[in-house]
Design an enzyme around this catalytic site. Structure first.
Site, PDB file in Angstrom:
ATOM      1  N   CYS A  63       0.829  -1.214   0.000  1.00 14.80           N
ATOM      2  CA  CYS A  63       0.000   0.000   0.000  1.00 14.80           C
ATOM      3  C   CYS A  63       0.865   1.266   0.000  1.00 14.80           C
ATOM      4  O   CYS A  63       1.576   1.526   0.966  1.00 14.80           O
ATOM      5  CB  CYS A  63      -0.906  -0.047   1.236  1.00 14.80           C
ATOM      6  SG  CYS A  63      -1.688   1.495   1.693  1.00 14.80           S
TER       7      CYS A  63
ATOM      8  N   CYS B 139       0.203   3.825   2.795  1.00 12.06           N
ATOM      9  CA  CYS B 139       0.692   3.276   4.070  1.00 12.06           C
ATOM     10  C   CYS B 139       2.184   3.581   4.234  1.00 12.06           C
ATOM     11  O   CYS B 139       2.634   3.950   5.319  1.00 12.06           O
ATOM     12  CB  CYS B 139       0.491   1.763   4.126  1.00 12.06           C
ATOM     13  SG  CYS B 139      -1.232   1.242   4.027  1.00 12.06           S
TER      14      CYS B 139
END
Length: 107
Positions: A32, A35
């Protein structure tokens, strides 16, 4: 310091160790992008608010049971736990919003 949880038992023990501190749980995935972008901010907040919060990270691919338990559908999702109860949560890599939640919950 940001702690990466290994499994459910590890997660439960981290909640126990946190005691009365606010626990900021970052549900993330290694693949991600957002993230990865917010990760340095988590480290910064764990230092800035040391003694007031505990920051732990949960890899949703490694700990699917925890992701299901906390109804995680997008990453990153931040769950704030106080006295082993969910106090708040939101999704999205927004550092300003994250800090405002921290400030609200530690007071």
């Amino acid at each position: 310091m940001v702690y990466i949880v290994k499994d459910s038992a590890d997660f439960d023990s981290q909640l126990e160790l946190a005691g009365e501190l606010v626990v900021l749980v970052d549900f993330f995935a290694t693949w991600c992008g957002p993230c990865k972008n917010i990760a340095p901010k988590l480290e910064e907040f764990s230092n800035t608010y040391a003694g007031k919060i505990v920051v732990i990270k949960v890899d949703v691919d490694e700990c699917e049971d925890l992701a299901m338990k906390y109804e995680i559908s997008s990453m990153p999702t931040f769950v704030f736990i106080k006295n082993k109860e969910v106090a708040d949560k939101f999704s999205g890599a927004n550092a300003d919003k994250l800090e405002s939640y921290i400030k609200k919950l530690i007071n």
